[in-house]
Write an enzyme that holds these catalytic residues in place. Structure first.
Site, PDB file in Angstrom:
ATOM      1  N   LYS A  88       0.947  -1.247  -0.306  1.00 27.94           N
ATOM      2  CA  LYS A  88       0.080  -0.270  -0.050  1.00 27.94           C
ATOM      3  C   LYS A  88       1.184   1.444   0.425  1.00 27.94           C
ATOM      4  CE  LYS A  88      -3.430  -2.410   0.232  1.00 27.94           C
ATOM      5  NZ  LYS A  88      -3.202  -4.395   0.140  1.00 27.94           N
ATOM      6  N   SER A  92      -5.595 -11.322  -3.966  1.00 28.91           N
ATOM      7  CA  SER A  92      -4.032 -11.756  -3.119  1.00 28.91           C
ATOM      8  C   SER A  92      -3.479 -11.348  -4.488  1.00 28.91           C
ATOM      9  CB  SER A  92      -3.338 -13.201  -2.610  1.00 28.91           C
ATOM     10  OG  SER A  92      -1.804 -13.586  -3.641  1.00 28.91           O
TER      11      SER A  92
END
Length: 555
Positions: free
Chosen positions: A123, A469
């Protein structure tokens, strides 16, 4: 040089800053220099960030040598494998936007002149790009490398192998002792997951957009090449302040088109789709990223196949030339006029690039496969979008029609699988996992991996509004369905026994239920409140839909 960080001598702002910064050891001469935020997401909670304090010190030294002053700014440091434990997994995506606002508060509050952002786990890179687009001050993103991996019984073993193997343990097909041994071998040092997951994909995206220095992605953490990149970035960001080169000069619609082509060519993470859209939103660039993926899906084949998409390692990919080599192979299709943070165009940057291993990063005329690996689907079950990730040279069945078995959480889905509720011919529907529903977007991969452990890959499809994922998906899995169930999407109306039809080749996902039946269900539906408080409640109240990048906007 006129800098926004400087104030009139004798003013209260000048005097109080001088008092603070003199106490930190800065000279009056320093206070006239470009002031650069070194954005650092260091944390003892995750190995991916464990080297960043040293990197930050190195970056500050480079900035000082270039004639600037570096100020280290700390932010939250989310790691999927650590921070997904609480809040139904919602803290992961929500932390991306917390980081953006954290950067804004520190950098804009202090009116610093530029940013050098140390990107690591999934992130951080998108958050840094989003902050750069929002603040529009000279910025260089520095990807800080992938981790070394180990071996298990003579075979390559990384963190995603451990994640997948845990699904096999849950179904009794692998012993706990074997899983324990794998977990001890998978990670051998700092940096991000070593496959072509979200972190490495987004690091490469930074270079494809022109926001990282050419030839710096991917890179092994703590390697000489990484340290040189950090030093070069420190010099370059000071130069950018002097030149006035800003992120919105770089983050143009053409740059986003180039980045989408690169994601398709590397068989990158599906999470790149929402992250790129979020960056475009913050940079106020008029781009529909999903439409770009649809436009280029049949034009840009996969040119590389890095684990788990194919046989090559990230080390081989880097040695072959990395992002620069991919861009070189894509050159006939790219918008070569886009400007990068070097001040040069992409075309000028690529002039001296050579592909060291064309068997690892293939030319357009000899790709690894022919079908797209990131596929946007739409239909009555996903009126806005859904996303399917395929492996390179995919051989699995690309259509599926079956009956729905519906679950409201990954735990319920895992229990249903253990209890024999999920059988061949079913479509496992996992809902309530989107940005609003989780809130923050829950991880839906555990049931997918458990299906693999149960030997049901290809025999059971999955449809979810949750996040998957960035590395591994098994069988036909439609993720990130939008509108999500919690936002009134059709996924909320699905009941056990409904027919669902998925055709990846046709790029459709449909709920085969008469509209009048759905209208009755819609009229009788009641949205439950789950009592979420704190940051996740604030996130839920402000988050926009996935097709808008799941960015935060005040109502």
């Amino acid at each position: 040089m006129e800098l926004r960080s400087n104030f009139e001598r004798g003013s209260s702002r000048w005097a109080t800053r001088r008092a603070q910064w003199r106490a930190l050891g800065l000279s009056d001469e320093d206070m006239e220099k470009p002031k650069i935020a070194v954005v650092n997401s260091s944390s003892d909670l995750a190995i991916c960030y464990s080297h960043l304090d040293q990197v930050a010190r190195w970056a500050k030294e480079a900035i000082r040598a270039a004639g600037g002053v570096g100020f280290e700014v700390r932010t939250t440091a989310p790691s999927d494998f650590i921070h997904s434990a609480g809040g139904r997994g919602g803290y992961i995506l929500a932390s991306r936007d917390l980081m953006v606002n954290d950067i804004e508060a520190a950098v804009e509050g202090a009116l610093l002149d530029g940013m050098l952002c140390l990107a690591s786990c999934d992130k951080t890179a998108p958050a840094h790009l989003m902050a750069a687009g929002r603040l529009d001050i000279p910025t260089v993103v520095v990807p800080c490398g992938y981790q070394p991996c180990g071996t298990f019984r003579g075979e390559h073993c990384d963190i995603e192998d451990v994640f997948l193997a845990a699904g096999h343990v849950a179904q009794g097909r692998l012993g706990i002792d074997e899983l324990t041994e794998m977990s001890e071998q998978a990670v051998r040092g700092p940096g991000v997951c070593a496959g072509m997951g979200t972190a490495n994909s987004m690091h490469i995206v930074c270079e494809a957009l022109g926001m990282a220095l050419p030839g710096t992605t991917p890179v092994a953490a703590n390697s000489p090449k990484m340290w040189q990149a950090v030093e070069d970035a420190g010099y370059r960001v000071v130069e950018m302040v002097r030149e006035g080169l800003k992120p919105r000069d770089v983050l143009t619609p053409a740059a986003f088109a180039n980045a989408v082509m690169v994601v398709l060519a590397i068989s990158g993470s599906i999470n790149c789709v929402k992250h790129l859209q979020a960056v475009a939103a913050e940079a106020e660039s008029d781009v529909d990223v999903c439409r770009l993926f649809e436009r280029y899906a049949d034009e840009v084949p996969p040119l590389s196949a890095v684990r788990p998409n194919g046989p090559h390692s990230i080390e081989q990919f880097e040695a072959a030339g990395g992002a620069a080599a991919v861009l070189k192979q894509l050159e006939p299709l790219l918008h070569r006029e886009t400007v990068t943070i070097t001040g040069r165009t992409l075309g000028e940057t690529l002039a001296g690039v050579a592909v060291a291993e064309p068997d690892v990063i293939r030319p357009l005329g000899d790709p690894m496969g022919r079908q797209p690996t990131v596929v946007v689907v739409r239909g009555s079950l996903a009126p806005a979008t859904g996303i399917v990730k395929l492996a390179v040279a995919e051989k699995r069945r690309l259509s599926f029609e079956g009956t729905a078995v519906v679950y409201e959480s990954p735990e319920d889905a895992l229990a249903g699988l253990r209890n024999g509720e999920v059988r061949e011919g079913h479509v496992l529907v996992l809902r309530g996992q989107g940005p609003k529903g989780s809130p923050g977007m829950g991880m839906a991969s555990r049931p997918v991996f458990a299906l693999d452990g149960a030997g049901l890959t290809g025999k059971v499809a999955v449809v979810t509004d949750g996040q998957l994922s960035g590395l591994v998906n098994k069988g036909i899995v439609v993720g990130e369905v939008s509108p999500e169930a919690a936002d009134g999407g059709p996924l909320a109306l699905v009941e056990n026994g409904d027919r669902i039809a998925i055709d990846v080749a046709a790029r459709t996902v449909d709920l085969v239920v008469p509209e009048e039946v759905l209208a009755e269900r819609r009229a009788g539906s009641v949205r439950a409140q789950d009592g979420t408080r704190g940051w996740l409640a604030l996130y839920r109240s402000a988050v926009r839909p996935l097709q808008e990048g799941a960015v935060l906007r005040a109502r």
